[in-house]
Design a protein around this motif. Structure first.
Motif, PDB file in Angstrom:
ATOM      1  N   TYR A  67     -39.991   7.242 -44.299  1.00 47.55           N
ATOM      2  CA  TYR A  67     -41.200   6.951 -45.084  1.00 47.55           C
ATOM      3  C   TYR A  67     -41.499   8.109 -46.040  1.00 47.55           C
ATOM      4  CZ  TYR A  67     -45.864   5.446 -46.348  1.00 47.55           C
ATOM      5  OH  TYR A  67     -46.955   5.029 -47.061  1.00 47.55           O
ATOM      6  N   GLY A  79     -43.039  10.014 -37.823  1.00 46.53           N
ATOM      7  CA  GLY A  79     -44.160  10.682 -37.157  1.00 46.53           C
ATOM      8  C   GLY A  79     -43.754  11.819 -36.248  1.00 46.53           C
ATOM      9  N   CYS A 136     -37.711  11.717 -42.027  1.00 47.05           N
ATOM     10  CA  CYS A 136     -38.689  10.628 -41.980  1.00 47.05           C
ATOM     11  C   CYS A 136     -38.445   9.718 -43.177  1.00 47.05           C
ATOM     12  CB  CYS A 136     -40.114  11.183 -42.020  1.00 47.05           C
ATOM     13  SG  CYS A 136     -41.361   9.898 -42.152  1.00 47.05           S
ATOM     14  N   CYS A 185     -49.360   7.801 -45.106  1.00 44.88           N
ATOM     15  CA  CYS A 185     -48.778   7.025 -43.999  1.00 44.88           C
ATOM     16  C   CYS A 185     -49.789   6.861 -42.859  1.00 44.88           C
ATOM     17  CB  CYS A 185     -47.517   7.701 -43.478  1.00 44.88           C
ATOM     18  SG  CYS A 185     -47.850   9.181 -42.529  1.00 44.88           S
ATOM     19  N   CYS A 236     -45.845  17.932 -44.059  1.00 42.09           N
ATOM     20  CA  CYS A 236     -45.707  16.772 -44.937  1.00 42.09           C
ATOM     21  C   CYS A 236     -47.020  16.476 -45.666  1.00 42.09           C
ATOM     22  CB  CYS A 236     -45.284  15.554 -44.124  1.00 42.09           C
ATOM     23  SG  CYS A 236     -45.062  14.116 -45.162  1.00 42.09           S
ATOM     24  N   CYS A 262     -43.897  16.184 -39.733  1.00 41.66           N
ATOM     25  CA  CYS A 262     -45.262  15.878 -40.187  1.00 41.66           C
ATOM     26  C   CYS A 262     -46.060  17.139 -40.508  1.00 41.66           C
ATOM     27  CB  CYS A 262     -46.019  15.081 -39.130  1.00 41.66           C
ATOM     28  SG  CYS A 262     -45.281  13.483 -38.805  1.00 41.66           S
TER      29      CYS A 262
HETATM   30  S1  SF4 Z   1     -46.678  12.642 -42.175  1.00 39.48           S
HETATM   31 FE1  SF4 Z   1     -45.996  10.524 -42.305  1.00 39.48          FE
HETATM   32  S2  SF4 Z   1     -44.549  10.484 -43.983  1.00 39.48           S
HETATM   33 FE2  SF4 Z   1     -44.843  12.603 -43.431  1.00 39.48          FE
HETATM   34  S3  SF4 Z   1     -43.236  13.023 -41.974  1.00 39.48           S
HETATM   35 FE3  SF4 Z   1     -44.981  12.441 -40.770  1.00 39.48          FE
HETATM   36  S4  SF4 Z   1     -44.751  10.246 -40.500  1.00 39.48           S
HETATM   37 FE4  SF4 Z   1     -43.381  10.814 -42.121  1.00 39.48          FE
END
Ligand code: SF4
Length: 914
Positions: A665, A890, A663, A904, A898, A895
């Motif tokens: 982000y 996502g 990911c 996010c 995470c 996630c």
């Molecule tokens: S929670 Fe948000 S930052 Fe973390 S992996 Fe999922 S989409 Fe990416």
């Protein structure tokens, strides 16, 4: 604006008292805001160039002119608390709040049953009489306690606040010599009614009751009809038919209702409407607050739009930042300096402010002194907070000042911690009186440098004054309290006292319903008018209507009637009113207050208009009115930030690279913004610690026994167990959970040894563990990390192994897509290894059977995969440098583990994944 009511008051007064001199008249006002419009009406009506206005004042100010000593309520509450505690009554209750309610009830009993006695003897006689009237009656426990305590306390004190007020009113009534006019909106309380009756024995008393005056006005017919009904919806049509014949009562344009989809929208609508009114040139805008939470948000939005708010109601000290430092200090003391409390404390700008530089301009009241003006000290405090946070995260010390001081290696941090210890030392350890606690508190706050910061803040000054006042008032009180009892008392005091910032003058005023009596504004916004907030529920936790009925006190219905009367007056006096409420909360519908629901229903039936604020709704929907400074990030779409080049990390680990692939982000937040540096402090042992200890045990074991085939097989398991126990020893000393993790590992040992022996039989030999590596990928990018273990065979070929405390199935899934997991590929690239593998060290602790133990070889050509892997990293970095966005993928697999989910806002995107 509806001046008719003031004009008729003025007419009546002038009909009795010839101008120009009205000094021989006294007018009793509900508040001083009513003075100006009444004076204007008198001047207009008198039509004289000069007019000597009558004396206009409020009853409490009138009474306050008579100086009499008075017992403080603080002292009386402490006395009640001691009585309840010593008798063991209401054992499970929070006794301070109970005492406060009890005191209010006791005062009400005096007001209603012993109203305005002439002398002390008369008071005693009436008290005995009222007490006797209920003594024989069977009362429930709560009512009996109130009754007895009231009799005891009222009999003992001659100077409690209610008695003193009554004595003052008696004196005024005995001396009054000129006609009295009274402006009221609802029925007077028992002592007020008795006072007016006494006055009427000496002078002419004329009451202008707004309820009566409103009923006589044809244009108020709908308001009167709706509010009088309460929740009675019978025969609405009949009323509507009558109203149809009175089109003047129609409210379209004067009153509108706005139902919002939640708090944020309600606040936004209120802000927009207030700013529209300001643009129209309105000079006096009242925001009548029913919902404090919504008010906070509206205030924040207005201030962001540079619209100042004048707050008539004020904010309780408990909600102000000046009190936050105080409560954070007490929390830290109570919880043995738990790190979160210490952090909260260190983050307060009011801490360690004693060496502050001179400040050229005063700070915003209640918001703390301007940090920039105490730069050197602020930086020290911030630095200390940072160092402390780093220390607890790295060292895992989570409480006690001694432990922090023993761990700290920074002189500045140690000095700050020592200062906390010095401040803690001045507070008593046992039970002492409330005033003693307050003296000690002042001393400790002085050591912490808080008093200096308070002295520079308007709210801080008032708080300091209050603490001093309570100390004085409680000087003779003997109630001894523990730290916890005193802290609860103090927090209740902060909740009960409000701070009003008198320095702000603004056309926008936040106020409450009772403060609007007989007042006119250019526009009124009634905020938070759902059924839960209007009428507000009784805030009595302990004494319900059954207790009140048993004690002969007015029921909560009376308070609700007062709210209805205030509402009637507000609507009758003001020509432009907007009512807002949250029609939906958390996806559920939320009822409008029954008062406005009835008004709306009647208006629809009579005039076919539901009074909806359509124009405002359209504005909000299309966001036409928008503060240019105020643009919230859209939380409903997937974030795709672009990383500035200077934030691109110049070193990356295989796990950072994994994050970038899983990911982008996540990589952005964790490794570019380095938000993962602030991972939560781990207070308990978890699987990460387990993995670290197992790695260390295996490293030590293999260094001692590089080739198991050479050893006596029977000695291997005890040897590995012994080494493991040594590795786990430190954790075992601090955390009993470590025993469970050790047991779990010991159960795995036979399976591990079998696996290792099998590898050796296949020709692999242990070579090294925890092998560091570093390789240049681009001019400004280095890939670096540490390999768990490297084996080699007789031909010099290498096998890179990575221990995992995950099951073989999970690991297989990781490796299913070549290139998805980059860790092994990175290792292969940097070591030029022939074989790479994860080693699953996973089994159930409670499982008796040996768990699976498999090296899962990665599929595909390892060397090629390693090369491609580095090429991809180069390419991605080049793209990032060129401004390619880093979207949040996502994907559930990433996630679910995470910690950036809140950042996010995964789960709130409307368009799903891209
Ligand atoms: S929670 Fe948000 S930052 Fe973390 S992996 Fe999922 S989409 Fe990416």
């Amino acid at each position: 604006m509806n001046p008719a009511f003031y004009l008729s008051v003025a007419q009546e007064i002038l009909a009795e008292h010839a101008p120009p001199n009205l000094r021989g008249v006294t007018i009793l006002l509900p508040n001083y805001h009513a003075a100006q419009p009444l004076a204007q009406a008198l001047i207009a009506q008198a039509a004289r160039p000069a007019l000597l206005l009558p004396e206009m004042l409020t009853l409490s100010d009138w009474a306050g002119r008579i100086a009499l000593p008075i017992d403080s309520d603080t002292q009386r509450i402490a006395l009640l608390y001691q009585t309840l505690r010593d008798n063991g009554w209401f054992a499970d209750a929070e006794l301070w709040s109970l005492s406060r309610e009890l005191l209010a009830l006791i005062d009400e009993l005096t007001e209603h049953h012993v109203a305005l006695p002439l002398t002390h003897e008369e008071f005693s006689a009436r008290l005995v009489e009222a007490y006797a009237a209920r003594s024989g009656v069977s009362l429930q426990f709560e009512a009996r306690v109130v009754h007895e305590l009231w009799y005891a306390m009222a009999g003992d004190s001659k100077t409690d606040s209610v008695r003193v007020r009554q004595q003052r009113l008696v004196q005024i009534a005995e001396q009054i010599s000129q006609p009295l006019y009274v402006l009221q909106t609802s029925a007077p309380s028992a002592p007020e009614a008795a006072f007016l009756q006494r006055c009427a024995e000496r002078v002419v008393v004329t009451v202008f009751d707004l309820r009566v005056m409103v009923r006589e006005q044809a244009d108020q017919a709908l308001i009167v009809s709706a509010l009088q009904r309460g929740s009675d919806a019978t025969d609405l049509r009949a009323d509507a038919l009558t109203l149809q014949r009175q089109p003047v009562a129609r409210l379209s344009g004067a009153l509108s209702l706005y139902g919002a989809h939640g708090l944020e929208q309600e606040a936004r609508a209120a802000e927009v409407q207030i700013r529209r009114w300001l643009l129209e040139g309105k000079q006096s805008i009242a925001v009548v607050v029913q919902d404090r939470l919504a008010a906070r948000r509206v205030r924040a939005l207005l201030e962001r739009a540079q619209v100042q708010v004048q707050d008539e109601s004020g904010w309780t000290f408990a909600t102000l930042s000046v009190s936050t430092v105080l409560m954070a200090w007490l929390e830290a003391l109570q919880n043995d300096f738990y790190y979160q409390d210490v952090l909260d404390l260190l983050k307060s700008p009011f801490l360690f402010a004693d060496a502050a530089s001179p400040q050229p301009t005063p700070p915003q009241a209640g918001e703390g002194a301007d940090e920039s003006l105490r730069e050197p000290q602020i930086n020290v405090r911030k630095q200390v907070a940072y160092l402390f946070e780093q220390m607890v995260r790295k060292q895992g010390v989570v409480s006690t000042l001694d432990a922090y001081l023993a761990t700290s290696t920074d002189a500045e941090l140690s000095r700050a911690l020592a200062r906390l210890r010095q401040a803690a030392a001045v507070l008593p350890k046992g039970r002492v009186t409330l005033s003693f606690w307050l003296v000690a508190l002042r001393n400790s706050l002085e050591i912490l440098g808080v008093l200096n910061a308070w002295a520079d803040d308007a709210a801080g000054q008032q708080l300091l004054q209050l603490l001093g006042q309570w100390r004085e008032e409680l000087q003779d009180d003997k109630t001894r309290c523990s730290f916890a009892e005193w802290k609860r008392w103090l927090s209740q005091q902060l909740d009960l006292n409000t701070f009003r910032d008198m320095s702000v003058e603004s056309p926008v005023r936040f106020t409450h319903l009772a403060a609007t009596r007989w007042r006119r504004f250019d526009a009124v916004l009634l905020l938070g008018c759902d059924a839960k907030h209007l009428p507000a529920p009784s805030n009595s936790l302990w004494f319900n209507d059954a207790v009140r009925a048993a004690l002969g006190l007015p029921l909560s219905r009376v308070k609700q009637d007062e709210v209805r009367d205030d509402l009637l007056a507000l609507l009758a006096l003001n020509d432009e009113v907007l009512v807002t409420w949250q029609a939906h909360q958390n996806g559920e519908s939320n009822m409008l207050s029954s008062h406005f629901e009835m008004l709306r229903a009647l208006h629809v039936l009579a005039y076919g208009d539901d009074l909806a604020a359509k124009e405002l709704a359209e504005l909000i929907a299309s966001a036409v009115v928008r503060n240019a400074d105020f643009a919230l990030p859209d939380a409903t779409t997937m974030p795709r930030p672009v990383l500035p080049c200077n934030l691109l990390p110049q070193r990356i680990s295989p796990s950072g690279y994994n994050s970038l692939v899983a990911c982008p982000y996540q990589f952005y937040a964790r490794h570019a913004l380095r938000l993962n540096d602030l991972d939560e402090v781990r207070e308990d042992i978890d699987k990460r610690d387990y993995g670290t200890w197992v790695h260390a045990a295996l490293q030590r074991f293999h260094e001692q026994y590089p080739l198991l085939l050479n050893e006596d097989a029977a000695t291997l398991a005890p040897a590995l167990q012994h080494i493991s126990e040594q590795v786990f020893a430190e954790a075992l000393a601090h955390d009993y959970l470590a025993v469970a993790w050790l047991t779990r590992w010991v159960q795995m040992i036979p399976a591990y040894l079998d696996w290792q022996l099998a590898r050796e039989q296949h020709g692999w030999r242990y070579s090294a563990a925890e092998v560091p590596f570093e390789t240049t990928v681009l001019d400004d990018l280095v890939l670096r990390g540490r390999i768990d273990r490297v084996d080699s065979d007789a031909d010099g070929a290498e096998c890179v192994l990575d221990y995992k405390t995950q099951s073989a199935n999970v690991l297989k899934a990781k490796l299913r897509e070549p290139g998805e997991d980059v860790q092994l590929a990175c290792y292969a690239a940097v070591r030029d290894a022939a074989v790479t593998a994860f080693v699953s060290l996973e089994g159930k602790v409670t499982d008796v059977a040996p768990p699976s133990m498999a090296g899962v070889a990665e599929g595909g050509e390892v060397t090629t995969l390693g090369r491609l892997n580095l090429e991809r990293l180069r390419e991605v970095y080049t793209q990032m440098r060129a401004g390619t966005a880093l979207p949040a993928h996502g994907a559930e697999s990433a996630c679910s583990y995470c910690e950036m989910r809140g950042l996010c806002r995964q789960g709130s995107w409307e368009n799903g994944h891209e």
